[in-house]
Motif scaffolding. Structure first.
Motif, PDB file in Angstrom:
ATOM      1  N   ILE A 264      34.786  20.064  79.819  1.00 48.30           N
ATOM      2  CA  ILE A 264      35.893  19.127  79.993  1.00 48.30           C
ATOM      3  C   ILE A 264      36.533  19.442  81.346  1.00 48.30           C
ATOM      4  O   ILE A 264      36.918  20.577  81.607  1.00 48.30           O
ATOM      5  CB  ILE A 264      36.915  19.263  78.849  1.00 48.30           C
ATOM      6  CG1 ILE A 264      36.251  18.924  77.499  1.00 48.30           C
ATOM      7  CG2 ILE A 264      38.124  18.355  79.083  1.00 48.30           C
ATOM      8  CD1 ILE A 264      37.122  19.226  76.289  1.00 48.30           C
ATOM      9  N   ILE A 266      38.391  20.430  84.532  1.00 50.83           N
ATOM     10  CA  ILE A 266      39.606  21.110  84.968  1.00 50.83           C
ATOM     11  C   ILE A 266      39.439  21.444  86.441  1.00 50.83           C
ATOM     12  O   ILE A 266      38.331  21.392  86.987  1.00 50.83           O
ATOM     13  CB  ILE A 266      39.903  22.395  84.154  1.00 50.83           C
ATOM     14  CG1 ILE A 266      38.726  23.379  84.250  1.00 50.83           C
ATOM     15  CG2 ILE A 266      40.209  22.049  82.706  1.00 50.83           C
ATOM     16  CD1 ILE A 266      38.982  24.719  83.585  1.00 50.83           C
ATOM     17  N   ILE A 472      44.800  20.404  84.680  1.00 55.58           N
ATOM     18  CA  ILE A 472      43.965  19.611  83.779  1.00 55.58           C
ATOM     19  C   ILE A 472      44.231  18.151  84.141  1.00 55.58           C
ATOM     20  O   ILE A 472      45.345  17.662  83.910  1.00 55.58           O
ATOM     21  CB  ILE A 472      44.307  19.889  82.309  1.00 55.58           C
ATOM     22  CG1 ILE A 472      44.279  21.407  82.030  1.00 55.58           C
ATOM     23  CG2 ILE A 472      43.318  19.166  81.387  1.00 55.58           C
ATOM     24  CD1 ILE A 472      44.752  21.802  80.647  1.00 55.58           C
ATOM     25  N   ARG A 474      44.634  14.077  84.517  1.00 52.70           N
ATOM     26  CA  ARG A 474      44.917  12.981  83.596  1.00 52.70           C
ATOM     27  C   ARG A 474      45.101  11.695  84.400  1.00 52.70           C
ATOM     28  O   ARG A 474      45.451  11.734  85.583  1.00 52.70           O
ATOM     29  CB  ARG A 474      46.152  13.269  82.747  1.00 52.70           C
ATOM     30  CG  ARG A 474      47.486  13.264  83.481  1.00 52.70           C
ATOM     31  CD  ARG A 474      48.614  13.713  82.568  1.00 52.70           C
ATOM     32  NE  ARG A 474      49.921  13.577  83.225  1.00 52.70           N
ATOM     33  CZ  ARG A 474      51.051  14.089  82.758  1.00 52.70           C
ATOM     34  NH1 ARG A 474      51.035  14.792  81.632  1.00 52.70           N
ATOM     35  NH2 ARG A 474      52.201  13.910  83.395  1.00 52.70           N
ATOM     36  N   HIS A 481      43.299  12.324  79.573  1.00 55.56           N
ATOM     37  CA  HIS A 481      42.259  12.981  80.348  1.00 55.56           C
ATOM     38  C   HIS A 481      41.208  11.946  80.758  1.00 55.56           C
ATOM     39  O   HIS A 481      40.847  11.076  79.960  1.00 55.56           O
ATOM     40  CB  HIS A 481      41.611  14.098  79.524  1.00 55.56           C
ATOM     41  CG  HIS A 481      40.732  15.003  80.328  1.00 55.56           C
ATOM     42  ND1 HIS A 481      39.443  14.686  80.683  1.00 55.56           N
ATOM     43  CD2 HIS A 481      40.969  16.239  80.875  1.00 55.56           C
ATOM     44  CE1 HIS A 481      38.908  15.665  81.394  1.00 55.56           C
ATOM     45  NE2 HIS A 481      39.818  16.622  81.522  1.00 55.56           N
ATOM     46  N   TYR A 488      45.582  14.419  75.842  1.00 58.38           N
ATOM     47  CA  TYR A 488      46.686  14.229  76.788  1.00 58.38           C
ATOM     48  C   TYR A 488      47.170  15.563  77.342  1.00 58.38           C
ATOM     49  O   TYR A 488      47.953  16.261  76.698  1.00 58.38           O
ATOM     50  CB  TYR A 488      47.848  13.516  76.095  1.00 58.38           C
ATOM     51  CG  TYR A 488      47.539  12.099  75.678  1.00 58.38           C
ATOM     52  CD1 TYR A 488      47.932  11.017  76.470  1.00 58.38           C
ATOM     53  CD2 TYR A 488      46.854  11.841  74.498  1.00 58.38           C
ATOM     54  CE1 TYR A 488      47.648   9.715  76.084  1.00 58.38           C
ATOM     55  CE2 TYR A 488      46.555  10.541  74.106  1.00 58.38           C
ATOM     56  CZ  TYR A 488      46.952   9.487  74.910  1.00 58.38           C
ATOM     57  OH  TYR A 488      46.662   8.189  74.535  1.00 58.38           O
ATOM     58  N   PRO A 489      46.704  15.958  78.537  1.00 53.02           N
ATOM     59  CA  PRO A 489      47.235  17.173  79.169  1.00 53.02           C
ATOM     60  C   PRO A 489      48.730  17.001  79.451  1.00 53.02           C
ATOM     61  O   PRO A 489      49.176  15.936  79.873  1.00 53.02           O
ATOM     62  CB  PRO A 489      46.441  17.259  80.485  1.00 53.02           C
ATOM     63  CG  PRO A 489      45.222  16.426  80.247  1.00 53.02           C
ATOM     64  CD  PRO A 489      45.667  15.319  79.348  1.00 53.02           C
ATOM     65  N   ALA A 494      49.235  22.278  82.128  1.00 54.23           N
ATOM     66  CA  ALA A 494      48.324  21.295  82.703  1.00 54.23           C
ATOM     67  C   ALA A 494      48.625  21.034  84.168  1.00 54.23           C
ATOM     68  O   ALA A 494      47.884  20.312  84.846  1.00 54.23           O
ATOM     69  CB  ALA A 494      48.398  19.990  81.905  1.00 54.23           C
TER      70      ALA A 494
END
Length: 517
Positions: A264, A266, A472, A474, A481, A488-489, A494
């Motif tokens: 995922i 980042i 993270i 969004r 994301h 939802y970061p 985040a």
């Protein structure tokens, strides 16, 4: 009639109702008998000249009945059994305010907190301070209320465009904070009072039909066709929902690793790193208030300093008047310090983070870690600090003047850090780019703020959790994301907040985005 005016008063007068009344009458050109009352809308201190003043903005009632300025408390509804669940990962300010906002919107928050409730958490903090034993799941960073609960409770922010600051403050008052935070220029609750407020928020979430689960560390995101389906926790429990708010804070390294492991997206993010500086509070008072004695009508003084050194910012961070330096580590053999103050700010020391911005060029040695490079750089410095202190979270320390002159301190001044301090050459602990800039900045700060650069100040390493080392991503519109629908970061962890208020506003913002679907 009602009039809004500004008045300038000496400290003793600002604490006196008759003096405020007389100042208001003079400003309006009316007799004091015509004023039926006033509300303080804003209060700040002006210490720029030799004479210190209070600046008050007042709402004054003349020839009409006075009423106390107030706000309408939020009436949180009782959720029906059919309410749509939303998982909230983390019970810090972002998570708690998101949960309350979800309830307002008729959605059911399921709050998962890796740590313990505030009351139980105190015992873990005591064990860390007295015995040098850290609980990786319950410490100054992890547990109900997040890092802010036992980290001062400062409520001022420059992030006004991100949300409604007044609403955040009003919610704190609704759950037990003093109304003074609504008008103080630099509102502050205090570490001793925040736990009761956080507990009241949790009780409201549960009373409305939401759920709060402690000691539930998320270990897996359940995803099907790029759509979130739920999460699994370290206890083996599964929580199902199509939406989850990820509000785990800036120190949840296992979450960053989990996201990376599950592919995922980042990103490594610049942050700031340095030391915590502690002076005698009386020294800071004398410098800021231009007087040998502060007096009973002024609060312990604070300061804010910034300097550009060789292209990077060096700045004070999380300044705690009348405060204490605390061990904020989240893992064994990693030393992190932070500061906090009780509501009265009545401890004999003033402490502040003093940090230097670090960026991608510093993370090059950890390039093989990809988006976790900044996190590993941060961890490296924390491990150096632990080793230099000799273990049990004893902190490496140095007098400010000795640090600049590159010599180990023969003695150290008294320090509020309970686990203890050990005289060390901090140039051997901090990265060279950080240490060199700090040394230059301390001398410059001493010229800006006479008395700041002194042998009576102690530097304690390391202040490294200023913000998240990972962002993270969004979507700017949906706040979701970009890869995972329903994730939802949010908040500091985040990379979208920096402090209690901005994190709370971001939590509300994400909750509103979910409710709008």
């Amino acid at each position: 009639m009602q009039q809004q005016i500004s008045v300038k008063l000496l400290p003793y007068a600002a604490a006196s109702h008759p003096d405020i009344l007389q100042a208001a009458a003079s400003a309006l050109g009316v007799a004091t008998t015509r004023i039926t009352g006033y509300n303080i809308l804003k209060r700040s201190i002006d210490a720029r000249s030799r004479q210190v003043w209070y600046l008050l903005t007042l709402q004054v009632f003349v020839d009409e009945p006075y009423y106390h300025q107030s706000f309408t408390p939020i009436a949180y509804p009782s959720l029906p059994a059919t309410a749509t669940p939303v998982i909230v990962i983390g019970a810090g300010p972002a998570g708690l305010f998101a949960a309350l906002r979800l309830i307002e919107a008729g959605l059911k928050p399921i709050v998962l907190e890796r740590g313990r409730d505030v009351r139980t958490r105190r015992r873990d903090l005591a064990l860390l301070n007295r015995s040098g034993v850290v609980n990786p799941e319950s410490n100054y960073c992890f547990g109900e209320g997040g890092a802010g609960t036992y980290s001062d409770g400062k409520l001022y922010t420059r992030s006004g465009k991100r949300g409604d600051i007044n609403k955040i403050l009003q919610i704190f008052v609704q759950f037990g904070a003093d109304e003074k935070i609504l008008y103080e220029a630099h509102p502050h609750i205090g570490t001793n009072k925040l736990p009761h407020i956080i507990t009241a928020m949790r009780e409201q979430i549960i009373a409305s039909g939401g759920a709060v689960h402690f000691e539930q560390k998320v270990t897996e995101f359940i995803i099907n066709n790029e759509q979130l389906q739920g999460v699994k926790t370290a206890t083996g429990a599964t929580f199902n929902a199509k939406h989850a708010i990820l509000a785990t804070g800036h120190s949840a390294r296992d979450i960053f690793e989990l996201l990376h492991r599950q592919e995922i997206l980042i990103q490594a993010k610049p942050f700031a790193l340095g030391v915590r500086v502690e002076h005698p509070q009386a020294l800071i008072d004398s410098v800021q208030y231009h007087s040998a004695v502060r007096g009973e009508y002024l609060p312990p003084a604070s300061y804010s300093l910034v300097e550009q050194v060789e292209g990077r910012g060096v700045f004070s961070f999380c300044m705690c008047p009348g405060g204490i330096i605390a061990p904020a580590a989240t893992s064994p053999e990693e030393l992190v310090v932070n500061g906090w103050s009780p509501s009265k700010r009545n401890n004999p020391f003033a402490n502040s983070g003093m940090v230097v911005t670090v960026d991608e060029t510093d993370f090059v040695p950890f390039a093989d870690k990809g988006p976790l490079a900044a996190m590993y750089y941060q961890q490296m410095v924390e491990r150096r600090a632990f080793s230099a202190g000799g273990g049990r979270f004893v902190a490496p320390a140095q007098r400010m003047t000795d640090f600049v002159q590159r010599k180990v301190s023969a003695t150290l001044p008294e320090c509020s850090y309970v686990p203890g301090v050990h005289a060390t050459d901090l140039f051997q602990v901090l990265p060279a780019a950080v240490a060199q800039r700090l040394a230059t900045a301390f001398v410059a700060f001493g010229k800006k703020m006479r008395g700041y650069y002194t042998a009576d100040a102690i530097l304690v390493a390391t202040e490294s959790r200023t913000s998240s080392p990972v962002r993270i991503p969004r979507d700017g519109d949906t706040l979701m994301h970009p890869q995972i629908k329903g994730l939802y970061p949010c908040g500091e962890g985040a990379g979208y907040a920096g402090g209690i208020v901005s994190a709370a506003m971001d939590g509300e913002r994400v909750a509103v985005a979910i409710a709008a679907l």
